[in-house]
Motif scaffolding. Structure first.
Motif, PDB file in Angstrom:
ATOM      1  N   GLY A 697      16.559  52.970  46.045  1.00 43.00           N
ATOM      2  CA  GLY A 697      17.154  51.908  46.842  1.00 43.00           C
ATOM      3  C   GLY A 697      17.215  52.199  48.323  1.00 43.00           C
ATOM      4  O   GLY A 697      17.953  51.537  49.052  1.00 43.00           O
ATOM      5  N   GLN A 698      16.421  53.178  48.794  1.00 40.30           N
ATOM      6  CA  GLN A 698      16.446  53.576  50.205  1.00 40.30           C
ATOM      7  C   GLN A 698      15.030  53.603  50.785  1.00 40.30           C
ATOM      8  O   GLN A 698      14.040  53.700  50.056  1.00 40.30           O
ATOM      9  CB  GLN A 698      17.095  54.953  50.370  1.00 40.30           C
ATOM     10  CG  GLN A 698      18.520  55.041  49.865  1.00 40.30           C
ATOM     11  CD  GLN A 698      19.477  54.187  50.683  1.00 40.30           C
ATOM     12  OE1 GLN A 698      19.304  54.017  51.893  1.00 40.30           O
ATOM     13  NE2 GLN A 698      20.501  53.652  50.020  1.00 40.30           N
ATOM     14  N   TYR A 699      14.981  53.555  52.120  1.00 39.62           N
ATOM     15  CA  TYR A 699      13.721  53.643  52.860  1.00 39.62           C
ATOM     16  C   TYR A 699      13.670  55.004  53.554  1.00 39.62           C
ATOM     17  O   TYR A 699      14.652  55.424  54.185  1.00 39.62           O
ATOM     18  CB  TYR A 699      13.629  52.532  53.911  1.00 39.62           C
ATOM     19  CG  TYR A 699      13.678  51.141  53.325  1.00 39.62           C
ATOM     20  CD1 TYR A 699      12.511  50.466  53.003  1.00 39.62           C
ATOM     21  CD2 TYR A 699      14.898  50.508  53.087  1.00 39.62           C
ATOM     22  CE1 TYR A 699      12.553  49.182  52.462  1.00 39.62           C
ATOM     23  CE2 TYR A 699      14.946  49.234  52.540  1.00 39.62           C
ATOM     24  CZ  TYR A 699      13.772  48.575  52.231  1.00 39.62           C
ATOM     25  OH  TYR A 699      13.807  47.322  51.687  1.00 39.62           O
ATOM     26  N   TYR A 700      12.509  55.672  53.465  1.00 37.07           N
ATOM     27  CA  TYR A 700      12.374  57.016  54.031  1.00 37.07           C
ATOM     28  C   TYR A 700      11.094  57.132  54.853  1.00 37.07           C
ATOM     29  O   TYR A 700      10.085  56.468  54.580  1.00 37.07           O
ATOM     30  CB  TYR A 700      12.321  58.070  52.918  1.00 37.07           C
ATOM     31  CG  TYR A 700      13.601  58.257  52.151  1.00 37.07           C
ATOM     32  CD1 TYR A 700      14.551  59.186  52.558  1.00 37.07           C
ATOM     33  CD2 TYR A 700      13.864  57.504  51.007  1.00 37.07           C
ATOM     34  CE1 TYR A 700      15.733  59.368  51.840  1.00 37.07           C
ATOM     35  CE2 TYR A 700      15.036  57.669  50.288  1.00 37.07           C
ATOM     36  CZ  TYR A 700      15.968  58.603  50.710  1.00 37.07           C
ATOM     37  OH  TYR A 700      17.129  58.786  50.013  1.00 37.07           O
ATOM     38  N   ARG A 701      11.172  58.021  55.840  1.00 35.89           N
ATOM     39  CA  ARG A 701       9.989  58.506  56.547  1.00 35.89           C
ATOM     40  C   ARG A 701       9.869  59.993  56.247  1.00 35.89           C
ATOM     41  O   ARG A 701      10.835  60.747  56.402  1.00 35.89           O
ATOM     42  CB  ARG A 701      10.111  58.276  58.052  1.00 35.89           C
ATOM     43  CG  ARG A 701       8.878  58.752  58.840  1.00 35.89           C
ATOM     44  CD  ARG A 701       9.106  58.708  60.344  1.00 35.89           C
ATOM     45  NE  ARG A 701       9.267  57.346  60.830  1.00 35.89           N
ATOM     46  CZ  ARG A 701      10.371  56.870  61.385  1.00 35.89           C
ATOM     47  NH1 ARG A 701      11.450  57.656  61.502  1.00 35.89           N
ATOM     48  NH2 ARG A 701      10.432  55.629  61.812  1.00 35.89           N
ATOM     49  N   ILE A 702       8.675  60.432  55.811  1.00 36.53           N
ATOM     50  CA  ILE A 702       8.469  61.843  55.490  1.00 36.53           C
ATOM     51  C   ILE A 702       7.294  62.356  56.312  1.00 36.53           C
ATOM     52  O   ILE A 702       6.150  61.929  56.128  1.00 36.53           O
ATOM     53  CB  ILE A 702       8.183  62.059  53.990  1.00 36.53           C
ATOM     54  CG1 ILE A 702       9.322  61.504  53.136  1.00 36.53           C
ATOM     55  CG2 ILE A 702       7.972  63.536  53.696  1.00 36.53           C
ATOM     56  CD1 ILE A 702       9.071  61.576  51.647  1.00 36.53           C
ATOM     57  N   GLU A 703       7.591  63.258  57.236  1.00 42.93           N
ATOM     58  CA  GLU A 703       6.536  63.923  57.993  1.00 42.93           C
ATOM     59  C   GLU A 703       6.147  65.202  57.264  1.00 42.93           C
ATOM     60  O   GLU A 703       7.003  65.910  56.727  1.00 42.93           O
ATOM     61  CB  GLU A 703       7.007  64.239  59.413  1.00 42.93           C
ATOM     62  CG  GLU A 703       5.909  64.793  60.285  1.00 42.93           C
ATOM     63  CD  GLU A 703       6.241  64.706  61.764  1.00 42.93           C
ATOM     64  OE1 GLU A 703       5.450  65.221  62.569  1.00 42.93           O
ATOM     65  OE2 GLU A 703       7.298  64.125  62.113  1.00 42.93           O
ATOM     66  N   GLN A 704       4.858  65.447  57.219  1.00 38.73           N
ATOM     67  CA  GLN A 704       4.343  66.585  56.470  1.00 38.73           C
ATOM     68  C   GLN A 704       5.052  67.881  56.868  1.00 38.73           C
ATOM     69  O   GLN A 704       5.115  68.242  58.046  1.00 38.73           O
ATOM     70  CB  GLN A 704       2.828  66.733  56.697  1.00 38.73           C
ATOM     71  CG  GLN A 704       2.174  67.818  55.871  1.00 38.73           C
ATOM     72  CD  GLN A 704       0.679  67.903  56.107  1.00 38.73           C
ATOM     73  OE1 GLN A 704       0.120  67.182  56.937  1.00 38.73           O
ATOM     74  NE2 GLN A 704       0.000  68.784  55.385  1.00 38.73           N
ATOM     75  N   GLY A 705       5.637  68.560  55.873  1.00 34.55           N
ATOM     76  CA  GLY A 705       6.309  69.825  56.108  1.00 34.55           C
ATOM     77  C   GLY A 705       7.742  69.705  56.565  1.00 34.55           C
ATOM     78  O   GLY A 705       8.432  70.720  56.726  1.00 34.55           O
ATOM     79  N   GLU A 706       8.242  68.467  56.760  1.00 37.67           N
ATOM     80  CA  GLU A 706       9.600  68.264  57.256  1.00 37.67           C
ATOM     81  C   GLU A 706      10.474  67.637  56.167  1.00 37.67           C
ATOM     82  O   GLU A 706       9.984  67.117  55.171  1.00 37.67           O
ATOM     83  CB  GLU A 706       9.591  67.355  58.492  1.00 37.67           C
ATOM     84  CG  GLU A 706       8.716  67.850  59.629  1.00 37.67           C
ATOM     85  CD  GLU A 706       9.240  69.124  60.264  1.00 37.67           C
ATOM     86  OE1 GLU A 706      10.478  69.345  60.214  1.00 37.67           O
ATOM     87  OE2 GLU A 706       8.425  69.891  60.808  1.00 37.67           O
ATOM     88  N   GLU A 707      11.787  67.666  56.397  1.00 31.07           N
ATOM     89  CA  GLU A 707      12.716  67.039  55.478  1.00 31.07           C
ATOM     90  C   GLU A 707      12.635  65.512  55.609  1.00 31.07           C
ATOM     91  O   GLU A 707      12.389  64.980  56.698  1.00 31.07           O
ATOM     92  CB  GLU A 707      14.147  67.499  55.766  1.00 31.07           C
ATOM     93  CG  GLU A 707      14.409  68.948  55.400  1.00 31.07           C
ATOM     94  CD  GLU A 707      14.251  69.199  53.913  1.00 31.07           C
ATOM     95  OE1 GLU A 707      14.787  68.377  53.111  1.00 31.07           O
ATOM     96  OE2 GLU A 707      13.588  70.190  53.539  1.00 31.07           O
ATOM     97  N   PRO A 708      12.838  64.776  54.525  1.00 34.10           N
ATOM     98  CA  PRO A 708      12.792  63.310  54.600  1.00 34.10           C
ATOM     99  C   PRO A 708      13.854  62.759  55.552  1.00 34.10           C
ATOM    100  O   PRO A 708      14.957  63.289  55.652  1.00 34.10           O
ATOM    101  CB  PRO A 708      13.065  62.875  53.154  1.00 34.10           C
ATOM    102  CG  PRO A 708      12.745  64.072  52.321  1.00 34.10           C
ATOM    103  CD  PRO A 708      13.061  65.265  53.162  1.00 34.10           C
ATOM    104  N   GLU A 709      13.502  61.685  56.238  1.00 31.88           N
ATOM    105  CA  GLU A 709      14.422  60.986  57.135  1.00 31.88           C
ATOM    106  C   GLU A 709      14.719  59.606  56.546  1.00 31.88           C
ATOM    107  O   GLU A 709      13.807  58.809  56.333  1.00 31.88           O
ATOM    108  CB  GLU A 709      13.798  60.830  58.525  1.00 31.88           C
ATOM    109  CG  GLU A 709      14.621  60.014  59.493  1.00 31.88           C
ATOM    110  CD  GLU A 709      13.866  59.704  60.771  1.00 31.88           C
ATOM    111  OE1 GLU A 709      14.451  59.011  61.633  1.00 31.88           O
ATOM    112  OE2 GLU A 709      12.704  60.135  60.909  1.00 31.88           O
ATOM    113  N   ARG A 710      15.992  59.357  56.299  1.00 31.39           N
ATOM    114  CA  ARG A 710      16.368  58.050  55.758  1.00 31.39           C
ATOM    115  C   ARG A 710      16.383  57.027  56.891  1.00 31.39           C
ATOM    116  O   ARG A 710      16.918  57.280  57.973  1.00 31.39           O
ATOM    117  CB  ARG A 710      17.728  58.121  55.082  1.00 31.39           C
ATOM    118  CG  ARG A 710      18.145  56.812  54.411  1.00 31.39           C
ATOM    119  CD  ARG A 710      19.492  56.927  53.708  1.00 31.39           C
ATOM    120  NE  ARG A 710      19.437  57.859  52.585  1.00 31.39           N
ATOM    121  CZ  ARG A 710      20.476  58.085  51.788  1.00 31.39           C
ATOM    122  NH1 ARG A 710      21.633  57.462  52.009  1.00 31.39           N
ATOM    123  NH2 ARG A 710      20.361  58.945  50.792  1.00 31.39           N
TER     124      ARG A 710
END
Length: 714
Positions: A697-710
């Motif tokens: 139920g959430q939207y995320y941005r995931i940059e390679q090698g980094e923690e997900p950003e909600r």
């Protein structure tokens, strides 16, 4: 000076004048801060397109050139035969009422025109006039969607009534005229008289239009939201261009003087036309669009394809439109090394050698030995330029699709060839040398159009869908109509190739409920009900004005695909082209933008934005950004496991081969709520892996090698 020379001189002067004006317009619309080199190249590209647009308008068989100018300048027919021939062209130019003024007086008057041919065009004129007056001029959200709702029934009834009378006369002459039988059902539907007033021997059973119950319902809100632009066939992109994470809409129309349009999502459920300020003025034509961040600068660039269906007359340049940030574009086609003159409408961005830079394959429409336009692979050099390499593919290519069919870590290339064997080019360390389609069992259909790889059964191996279209003598409504009537048909059905995981495929289309003729043009796939399985939508039609067939939506039930077109309210009758999915309103389900319209100037229609009304299923949304992988993360492989321990698989792509969905991966989870584990295999040379735990139920941005950003987008 001869008449021919005078015509050439006038045309040359017109081209020069139009090119100069277009160049100035394009130059003035550019954003500030560009180098003089970029400005000049952009201006030169706009001038080149303007010149081609002027020439093509005279030469294209779909534009009617000198005949158009003559017929629209007070021309009077010289004989019944001249009136008939001229009226046919006027109908295709959209001047239907004038055409009828010339056709109707011929009824009952002795002349040399074959009676059936006359009645056919008279009935087509009435049908088209009914659509123009009621579905375009008096457009509503339900217009032209079958089965027609009461609100979609025609308020201006004379044209449909005249069509019914004329179609019945056709059937008196030829009772087996399938086209007339089909159109008779539609005309009665326009007036709210279907099925009761359709003679039983010619009636389509009502359940043919409403076969299975849909878990979702869509509503066309394009007009309300400001994106219902009217045009002909074209492409669509549904993704974020200005960096605010809100999906915008870009749409083309293939007419040589019809504009590319950009609509920016305002975040409050509306869109704003930003075409001019985006630097897109003067970008004429184009049957398809694709998008990727080719220069790894964190914004989506666009490749616009031109010249399709026009043979040697379609030697028009494609355009690479570099996004300079905030959704402002510069034409860098020539600077990038992509300037080529060949007819095409299909291409695909992907990283062929996993070096972190997006490459580009372009499938041209080659007709050896007379007009040869071999397809090309453009290797991204990492400095804004591409190096061309010929592909072992010299055929009439209508679709390119990529997937790792042999699961060796690199993306293979499938080509849908119209009128020949389809090809599967295996990727051997960044080089395409072998066509393995015969060994893999994926050469058919012979007359095919859109195609894509997707994991249809969630077993971790990518399957392949290839839709049939029909040979040039079959591009009529008859086969599709016969299927609705429950009769045999002649057009090849689609192929759904199940990947057997040892280099071979098995065509399971028939057992999966797909043994139907579709005349598919634009198409795409998505999980429309958030159950974790990919469904798909087919845009249908052909250049003939009579090919009014419902565009079709199929729901993946695991062991079959169900036709939910009628109950989902998406069975649009108008010609269907670019199809693109995105969750533009951030309510947790995928909406669909659909470009509608045909080939000739009179076969126009407003585009549709089908807004998904939702289900109770759960979901998670993920936007990936590569580092050692390409920035768009195209080609990344995802393994998704929900709280119910069910695993599904998908590859990051823009979907099908005709229409570009958002690169943000909207993942349906069915009833599973709570935590979601996603393992990402990034498309770099190490095939790096990364696992993340997200909340449904959430939207995320995931940059390679980094923690997900909600992301907070609602």
């Amino acid at each position: 000076m001869s008449f021919v020379m005078n015509k050439r001189l006038v045309l040359a002067l017109a081209i020069a004048a139009f090119s100069t004006v277009a160049g100035v317009v394009g130059y003035l619309s550019l954003p500030r801060g560009l180098s003089e080199r970029d400005r000049l190249h952009h201006q030169r590209a706009i001038e080149r397109l303007a010149a081609i647009a002027t020439q093509a308008k005279q030469l294209s068989p779909y534009e009617f050139g000198p005949d158009r100018d003559r017929l629209l300048s007070g021309y009077s027919p010289r004989s019944p035969g001249d009136a008939f021939r001229s009226a046919k062209k006027l109908i295709m130019l959209g001047h239907t009422q004038t055409a009828l003024q010339w056709l109707e007086p011929l009824d009952g008057v002795p002349h040399s025109i074959e009676q059936f041919a006359y009645l056919r065009w008279l009935s087509l004129a009435y049908m088209r006039l009914a659509e123009q007056q009621n579905c375009i001029d008096d457009h509503s959200a339900a217009s032209c969607i079958v089965p027609l709702a009461q609100s979609a029934q025609h308020r201006k009834t004379p044209a449909a009534s005249a069509a019914i009378e004329t179609l019945e006369r056709r059937l008196q002459l030829r009772p087996g005229d399938v086209e007339a039988q089909w159109l008779l059902n539609l005309a009665h539907m326009y007036l709210g008289q279907y099925p009761d007033e359709v003679p039983e021997q010619w009636r389509v059973a009502p359940n043919a239009f409403n076969q299975s119950q849909s878990p979702v319902v869509f509503e066309d809100q394009a007009q309300v939201l400001g994106v219902g632009v009217i045009g002909r066939s074209g492409g669509a992109i549904f993704d974020d261009f200005n960096g605010d994470d809100l999906p915008d809409i870009m749409a083309s129309s293939w007419g040589v003087n019809e504009p590319l349009r950009l609509f920016t999502n305002t975040g409050d459920g509306q869109f704003v036309d930003r075409t001019h300020v985006a630097g897109l003025s003067g970008q004429w034509g184009g049957l398809n669009l694709i998008a990727a961040d080719y220069d790894n600068d964190n914004d989506l660039d666009v490749f616009l394809l031109r010249g399709a269906w026009m043979g040697h007359l379609g030697t028009h340049p494609n355009s690479l439109l570099r996004n300079n940030g905030k959704g402002q574009f510069t034409d860098v086609t020539e600077l990038s090394g992509l300037l080529d003159l060949a007819p095409t409408q299909t291409a695909v961005f992907f990283d062929v050698d996993n070096d972190g830079w997006i490459d580009l394959a372009v499938g041209n429409e080659s007709t050896p030995p007379h007009h040869q336009f071999p397809s090309v692979l453009y290797h991204n050099q990492g400095d804004g330029t591409f190096a061309a390499e010929a592909l072992p593919l010299n055929a009439f290519v209508k679709a390119l699709a990529v997937g790792d069919y042999d699961r060796d870590g690199d993306l293979d290339l499938y080509a849908s060839v119209m009128g020949g064997n389809n090809q599967l080019l295996r990727n051997d360390a960044g080089v395409f040398t072998s066509d393995v389609a015969e060994q893999a069992g994926v050469q058919q259909p012979t007359w095919s159009f859109p195609a894509w790889f997707f994991d249809a059964d969630n077993d971790g191996a990518e399957d392949l869908f290839v839709s049939g279209y029909g040979g040039y003598d079959q591009l009529r409504v008859d086969s599709v109509a016969n299927d609705y009537f429950g009769r045999p048909f002649t057009i090849e059905p689609p192929a759904l190739y199940r990947n057997l995981s040892h280099g071979k495929f098995d065509n399971i289309a028939s057992t999966m409920g797909l043994n139907h003729p579709f005349l598919t043009m634009g198409a795409n796939f998505a999980d429309i009900d958030n159950d974790g399985d990919f469904d798909f939508y087919l845009g249908t039609g052909a250049p003939d004005l009579a090919t009014l067939t419902p565009n079709r939506l199929f729901l993946n039930e695991g062991d079959s695909f169900l036709d939910i077109t009628g109950s989902a309210r998406v069975g649009h009758l108008q010609k269907g082209h670019g199809v693109a999915f995105a969750d533009f309103d951030f309510d947790g389900d995928l909406d669909m933008y659909h470009v509608l319209g045909g080939a000739v100037p009179g076969d126009i229609y407003p585009n549709a934005l089908f807004v998904n009304q939702g289900t109770s299923n759960h979901w998670v949304s993920v936007k990936l950004l590569g580092n050692t992988a390409n920035r768009s993360a195209i080609g990344a492989w995802l393994e998704i496991t929900g709280s119910d321990d069910v695993t599904q698989y998908r590859r990051v792509s823009t979907g099908g081969s005709f229409g570009t969905s958002s690169l943000t991966q909207h993942i349906g989870l069915g009833p599973a709520d709570g935590q979601v584990t996603i393992t990402i295999t990034w498309p770099d040379q190490q095939l790096s892996k990364q696992s993340v735990v997200l909340q449904s139920g959430q939207y995320y941005r995931i940059e390679q090698g980094e923690e997900p950003e909600r992301l907070s987008l609602k």
